[in-house]
Design a protein around this motif. Structure first.
Motif, PDB file in Angstrom:
ATOM      1  N   TRP A   1       0.735  -1.208  -0.149  1.00  0.00           N
ATOM      2  CA  TRP A   1       0.085  -0.155   0.117  1.00  0.00           C
ATOM      3  C   TRP A   1       0.827   1.041   0.079  1.00  0.00           C
ATOM      4  O   TRP A   1       1.881   1.331   0.746  1.00  0.00           O
ATOM      5  CB  TRP A   1      -0.966  -0.100   1.161  1.00  0.00           C
TER       6      TRP A   1
ATOM      7  N   ALA B   1      -4.368  -4.732 -12.473  1.00  0.00           N
ATOM      8  CA  ALA B   1      -3.927  -4.666 -13.561  1.00  0.00           C
ATOM      9  C   ALA B   1      -4.976  -5.143 -14.606  1.00  0.00           C
ATOM     10  O   ALA B   1      -4.485  -5.537 -15.731  1.00  0.00           O
ATOM     11  CB  ALA B   1      -2.838  -5.017 -13.765  1.00  0.00           C
ATOM     12  N   GLY B   2      -6.337  -5.025 -14.579  1.00  0.00           N
ATOM     13  CA  GLY B   2      -7.106  -5.381 -15.453  1.00  0.00           C
ATOM     14  C   GLY B   2      -7.618  -6.819 -15.463  1.00  0.00           C
ATOM     15  O   GLY B   2      -8.480  -7.296 -16.097  1.00  0.00           O
TER      16      GLY B   2
ATOM     17  N   ASP C   1      -9.926   8.335   1.578  1.00  0.00           N
ATOM     18  CA  ASP C   1     -10.433   8.480   0.135  1.00  0.00           C
ATOM     19  C   ASP C   1     -11.307   9.814  -0.225  1.00  0.00           C
ATOM     20  O   ASP C   1     -12.170   9.834   0.661  1.00  0.00           O
ATOM     21  CB  ASP C   1     -10.998   7.299  -0.434  1.00  0.00           C
TER      22      ASP C   1
ATOM     23  N   THR D   1      -9.500   0.109  -2.115  1.00  0.00           N
ATOM     24  CA  THR D   1     -10.274   0.052  -3.410  1.00  0.00           C
ATOM     25  C   THR D   1      -9.324   0.529  -4.712  1.00  0.00           C
ATOM     26  O   THR D   1      -9.131  -0.339  -5.427  1.00  0.00           O
ATOM     27  CB  THR D   1     -11.593   0.869  -3.410  1.00  0.00           C
ATOM     28  N   ARG D   2      -9.093   1.710  -4.646  1.00  0.00           N
ATOM     29  CA  ARG D   2      -8.210   2.251  -5.866  1.00  0.00           C
ATOM     30  C   ARG D   2      -7.021   1.595  -6.225  1.00  0.00           C
ATOM     31  O   ARG D   2      -6.612   1.339  -7.243  1.00  0.00           O
ATOM     32  CB  ARG D   2      -8.040   3.804  -5.753  1.00  0.00           C
ATOM     33  N   HIS D   3      -6.240   1.242  -4.935  1.00  0.00           N
ATOM     34  CA  HIS D   3      -5.049   0.485  -5.213  1.00  0.00           C
ATOM     35  C   HIS D   3      -5.282  -0.968  -5.817  1.00  0.00           C
ATOM     36  O   HIS D   3      -4.406  -1.176  -6.423  1.00  0.00           O
ATOM     37  CB  HIS D   3      -4.140   0.652  -3.997  1.00  0.00           C
TER      38      HIS D   3
ATOM     39  N   LEU E   1      -7.508  -1.731  -7.643  1.00  0.00           N
ATOM     40  CA  LEU E   1      -7.758  -1.972  -9.151  1.00  0.00           C
ATOM     41  C   LEU E   1      -6.472  -1.937  -9.855  1.00  0.00           C
ATOM     42  O   LEU E   1      -6.219  -2.396 -10.887  1.00  0.00           O
ATOM     43  CB  LEU E   1      -8.875  -0.901  -9.497  1.00  0.00           C
ATOM     44  N   ASP E   2      -5.522  -0.895  -9.481  1.00  0.00           N
ATOM     45  CA  ASP E   2      -4.141  -0.543 -10.041  1.00  0.00           C
ATOM     46  C   ASP E   2      -3.458  -1.779  -9.927  1.00  0.00           C
ATOM     47  O   ASP E   2      -2.908  -2.249 -10.954  1.00  0.00           O
ATOM     48  CB  ASP E   2      -3.459   0.495  -9.378  1.00  0.00           C
ATOM     49  N   TRP E   3      -3.193  -2.554  -8.827  1.00  0.00           N
ATOM     50  CA  TRP E   3      -2.699  -3.775  -8.577  1.00  0.00           C
ATOM     51  C   TRP E   3      -3.174  -4.982  -9.453  1.00  0.00           C
ATOM     52  O   TRP E   3      -2.285  -5.840  -9.773  1.00  0.00           O
ATOM     53  CB  TRP E   3      -2.862  -4.322  -7.121  1.00  0.00           C
TER      54      TRP E   3
ATOM     55  N   HIS F   1     -15.103   1.198 -12.855  1.00  0.00           N
ATOM     56  CA  HIS F   1     -13.780   1.533 -13.491  1.00  0.00           C
ATOM     57  C   HIS F   1     -12.953   0.421 -13.497  1.00  0.00           C
ATOM     58  O   HIS F   1     -11.711   0.463 -13.942  1.00  0.00           O
ATOM     59  CB  HIS F   1     -13.300   2.388 -12.194  1.00  0.00           C
ATOM     60  N   HIS F   2     -13.375  -0.929 -13.482  1.00  0.00           N
ATOM     61  CA  HIS F   2     -12.478  -2.206 -13.556  1.00  0.00           C
ATOM     62  C   HIS F   2     -13.019  -2.816 -14.952  1.00  0.00           C
ATOM     63  O   HIS F   2     -14.242  -3.338 -15.049  1.00  0.00           O
ATOM     64  CB  HIS F   2     -12.540  -2.996 -12.385  1.00  0.00           C
TER      65      HIS F   2
END
Length: 182
Positions: A101, A124-125, A108, A116-118, A120-122, A146-147
């Motif tokens: 993290w 990677a789709g 947020d 949550t946001r991190h 989604l980044d982690w 967003h995903h």
């Protein structure tokens, strides 16, 4: 071979039903641990810090999680200590990937979980299931919007921990994914 979906796993709540009054009657065993995140909120000289926090874990959960068609990763404030302190007690490997993290418990701006946001980044789709006790409807809506891949956000109550129905929900969700998503 295609990648399996991710299983992003929290410790407190899902694996450690810290609000349960009857965990011992349901096969959980108690352990005293001193995770860094917990110690950071304690006076290091206090009796509580010396004793550690009581963590309840079910010894069968590791095998049940490993039997699911997922690639497991820790998504917890315990960070890398989940591999050294939690994994041995439930039968998980001690080298699972860990979400690092940028900041623990950060607020947020839109009121989402600090994870949550991190996550989604982690991810990677990739398709993922996130198991946590702090998931809200707002987090679910934001992830849907967003995903780009399927995602299951499974909220587990900290008075229950992971239950049979949670394992069934994870298994069923993974089975519904197309072969391309596995």
């Amino acid at each position: 071979m295609t990648e399996r979906p991710l299983l992003l796993l929290d410790v407190d709540g899902p694996l450690n039903p810290f609000r349960s009054l009857s965990a011992g009657l349901r096969g959980y065993t108690s352990h005293r641990m001193r995770p860094d995140v917990w110690l950071s909120y304690r006076d290091p000289e206090s009796r509580r810090a010396r004793r550690g926090v009581r963590v309840r874990l079910h010894p069968s959960h590791g095998a049940r999680l490993l039997a699911l068609p997922f690639e497991i990763a820790w998504a917890t404030a315990w960070t890398h200590q989940a591999n050294t302190l939690i994994a041995p007690h439930i039968g998980l490997p001690a080298d699972l990937p860990v979400v690092d993290w940028p900041e623990l418990f950060a607020r947020d701006p839109d009121g989402l979980s600090w994870k949550t946001r991190h996550l989604l980044d982690w991810a990677a789709g990739r398709p993922f299931a996130w198991v946590d006790d702090m998931i809200t409807p707002q987090d679910r809506a934001w992830v849907r919007e967003h995903h780009p891949a399927p995602a299951l956000l499974l909220r587990v109550l900290p008075r229950h921990g992971l239950r049979d129905r949670d394992f069934a929900a994870l298994s069923s969700w993974a089975a519904e994914l197309s072969p391309a998503g596995r």
